[in-house]
Motif scaffolding. Structure first.
Motif, PDB file in Angstrom:
ATOM      1  N   PHE A 125       0.833  -1.207   0.000  1.00 29.62           N
ATOM      2  CA  PHE A 125       0.000   0.000   0.000  1.00 29.62           C
ATOM      3  C   PHE A 125       0.866   1.255   0.000  1.00 29.62           C
ATOM      4  O   PHE A 125       0.595   2.215  -0.734  1.00 29.62           O
ATOM      5  CB  PHE A 125      -0.926  -0.009   1.210  1.00 29.62           C
ATOM      6  N   LEU A 126       1.921   1.256   0.826  1.00 31.94           N
ATOM      7  CA  LEU A 126       2.794   2.423   0.875  1.00 31.94           C
ATOM      8  C   LEU A 126       3.526   2.621  -0.451  1.00 31.94           C
ATOM      9  O   LEU A 126       3.745   3.762  -0.878  1.00 31.94           O
ATOM     10  CB  LEU A 126       3.803   2.270   2.016  1.00 31.94           C
ATOM     11  N   SER A 127       3.901   1.516  -1.118  1.00 33.39           N
ATOM     12  CA  SER A 127       4.558   1.629  -2.418  1.00 33.39           C
ATOM     13  C   SER A 127       3.620   2.254  -3.443  1.00 33.39           C
ATOM     14  O   SER A 127       4.013   3.147  -4.212  1.00 33.39           O
ATOM     15  CB  SER A 127       5.015   0.255  -2.897  1.00 33.39           C
ATOM     16  N   ALA A 128       2.370   1.779  -3.462  1.00 34.51           N
ATOM     17  CA  ALA A 128       1.390   2.367  -4.384  1.00 34.51           C
ATOM     18  C   ALA A 128       1.109   3.820  -4.028  1.00 34.51           C
ATOM     19  O   ALA A 128       1.014   4.689  -4.913  1.00 34.51           O
ATOM     20  CB  ALA A 128       0.101   1.548  -4.360  1.00 34.51           C
ATOM     21  N   ALA A 129       0.998   4.107  -2.727  1.00 29.80           N
ATOM     22  CA  ALA A 129       0.726   5.484  -2.300  1.00 29.80           C
ATOM     23  C   ALA A 129       1.892   6.401  -2.637  1.00 29.80           C
ATOM     24  O   ALA A 129       1.695   7.581  -2.962  1.00 29.80           O
ATOM     25  CB  ALA A 129       0.438   5.518  -0.802  1.00 29.80           C
ATOM     26  N   LEU A 130       3.126   5.858  -2.582  1.00 28.59           N
ATOM     27  CA  LEU A 130       4.294   6.682  -2.904  1.00 28.59           C
ATOM     28  C   LEU A 130       4.271   7.127  -4.358  1.00 28.59           C
ATOM     29  O   LEU A 130       4.565   8.289  -4.665  1.00 28.59           O
ATOM     30  CB  LEU A 130       5.571   5.898  -2.610  1.00 28.59           C
ATOM     31  N   SER A 131       3.925   6.208  -5.270  1.00 34.68           N
ATOM     32  CA  SER A 131       3.857   6.582  -6.682  1.00 34.68           C
ATOM     33  C   SER A 131       2.796   7.649  -6.923  1.00 34.68           C
ATOM     34  O   SER A 131       3.006   8.596  -7.682  1.00 34.68           O
ATOM     35  CB  SER A 131       3.582   5.342  -7.534  1.00 34.68           C
TER      36      SER A 131
END
Length: 310
Positions: free
Chosen positions: A33-39
Motif C-alpha cells: 500500500f505504501l509503495s502504491a501510495a508513494l507513486s
C-alpha cells in the motif's frame, strides 16, 4: 469433569506458523500500500509543482499568446512567449522516430514471436534490450559526430545541427520498448488461434498479420504508446545534436529546439529564481506533461476498446 487439554508441541508450532504468516501478510499488505501510495504522491507532487509554478507565469503571459505565438525568446529584452516552435519541433521529432520504430519494431516482434527458434529469440532479444543501457549522451554524440557527417553525403541541405538525425537515433533507441512489449503481447495470443488459422490454409505470414497482430492489438498499442512517450521525453540526444535554437520549421534538415532541449538549456543557465524566464521552465514542463498524458490516455482507451481476454 474433563480437564482442558494441553496443546502439543506440534500444535504450538502450527499455531506459531499461522501467526507468523498472518503477521507477514499484514506487513506485506502495508508495504505494498505504501509503495502504491508513494507513486501516487510523487505524481501528485509533480503536478502540483508544475501547476503552481506555471500559474505565476500565466498571470503575466496570456495562455492564448503562449499556445499560438510563433516566437520564443524568453530571455531577450523584447521577450516573446509563443511555444509553437518548441511544440512543433517536439512533435516532429517524435513522429519521425515513430515512423522508424513502429514498422521496424513490429516486423522484428513478428519475427521473434512467429519465426525465430528459441535459441535465436533468447539471443536477439537480450542483445536488443541492451540498447537501453547505453547512455543517451553517447547516442547524442554518435548522432552529431558520426551519423550527421555520414548522411550529409546523401541528403542535400542537411545542416550540421538538424532534427532528422536525432529522430533516427531516437527511433533506434525506442526499438527495445516496441519490440519487447509487442513480442510479449504476440506470444500471449493462444496457440489455438494459430492452429485454427493454419487449418484454414493460411500461410505463416497471414497468420502473423491477420490473426496474431489483431489478437495482440491492445499490447502492441501499449508498446507504441510507450515508445511515443519515450520519444517525446528524450533530452540529451536533442540537446546535443538537434540544436537549442527555437526555430519554427517543418524541415527536419534544419536544427530547432524541442521542449526538453529548452528545459535543459534553461536549467543550466544563470536565471534568477522567481523571474518570468525561470517560470518558463515549469510552463513548458507542464505542456510536455500534458502531451505525454494525452498519449497515455489515448492508449488506455485504445487498449480498453480492443483488448482481447484469453
Amino acid at each position: 469433569m474433563a480437564s482442558d487439554s494441553i496443546p502439543t508441541a506440534s500444535e504450538l508450532e502450527a499455531s506459531g506458523f499461522v501467526m507468523r504468516r498472518r503477521l507477514l501478510g499484514n506487513v506485506m499488505r502495508v508495504v505494498m500500500f505504501l509503495s502504491a501510495a508513494l507513486s501516487v504522491f510523487v505524481t501528485t507532487s509533480i503536478v502540483v509543482i508544475l501547476v503552481s509554478e506555471s500559474w505565476v507565469f500565466f498571470q503575466t503571459v496570456p495562455i492564448v499568446e503562449f499556445l499560438t505565438g510563433t516566437v520564443w525568446t524568453p530571455v531577450f529584452t523584447d521577450a516573446r512567449f509563443g511555444i509553437l516552435p518548441l511544440l512543433v519541433a517536439t512533435i516532429e521529432v517524435a513522429t519521425l522516430a515513430l515512423i522508424i520504430a513502429i514498422p521496424l519494431g513490429t516486423i522484428m516482434a513478428v519475427y521473434l514471436s512467429e519465426y525465430a527458434p528459441n535459441s535465436v529469440r533468447e539471443t536477439i532479444k537480450p542483445a536488443l534490450e541492451m540498447l537501453e543501457a547505453v547512455p543517451t549522451v553517447v547516442f547524442g554524440y554518435f548522432a552529431l559526430l558520426v551519423m550527421t557527417p555520414f548522411l550529409q553525403n546523401f541528403i542535400p541541405g542537411l545542416n550540421g545541427i538538424n532534427l532528422l538525425v536525432p529522430s533516427i537515433i531516437i527511433g533506434i533507441m525506442i526499438l527495445p520498448y516496441v519490440v519487447s512489449v509487442s513480442e510479449d503481447a504476440m506470444r500471449a495470443v493462444p496457440n489455438g488461434l494459430r492452429e485454427g488459422a493454419y487449418a484454414l490454409g493460411m500461410a505463416r505470414w497471414q497468420v502473423a498479420f491477420r490473426v496474431v497482430i489483431p489478437g495482440a492489438f491492445s499490447g502492441i498499442t501499449a508498446a507504441y504508446i510507450l515508445g511515443m512517450s519515450r520519444a517525446v521525453g528524450e533530452t540529451m540526444v536533442l540537446a546535443i545534436a538537434g540544436g537549442q535554437n527555437p526555430n519554427l520549421t517543418f524541415d527536419p534538415r534544419e536544427g530547432a529546439a524541442t521542449i526538453t532541449a529548452y528545459i535543459v538549456q534553461m536549467s543550466l543557465g544563470d536565471l534568477p529564481h522567481g523571474s518570468l524566464a525561470y517560470s518558463t521552465i515549469f510552463s513548458t514542463g507542464l505542456v510536455l506533461f500534458l502531451l505525454t498524458l494525452s498519449f497515455n490516455v489515448a492508449g488506455f482507451y485504445l487498449r480498453k476498446r480492443f483488448r482481447e481476454v484469453y
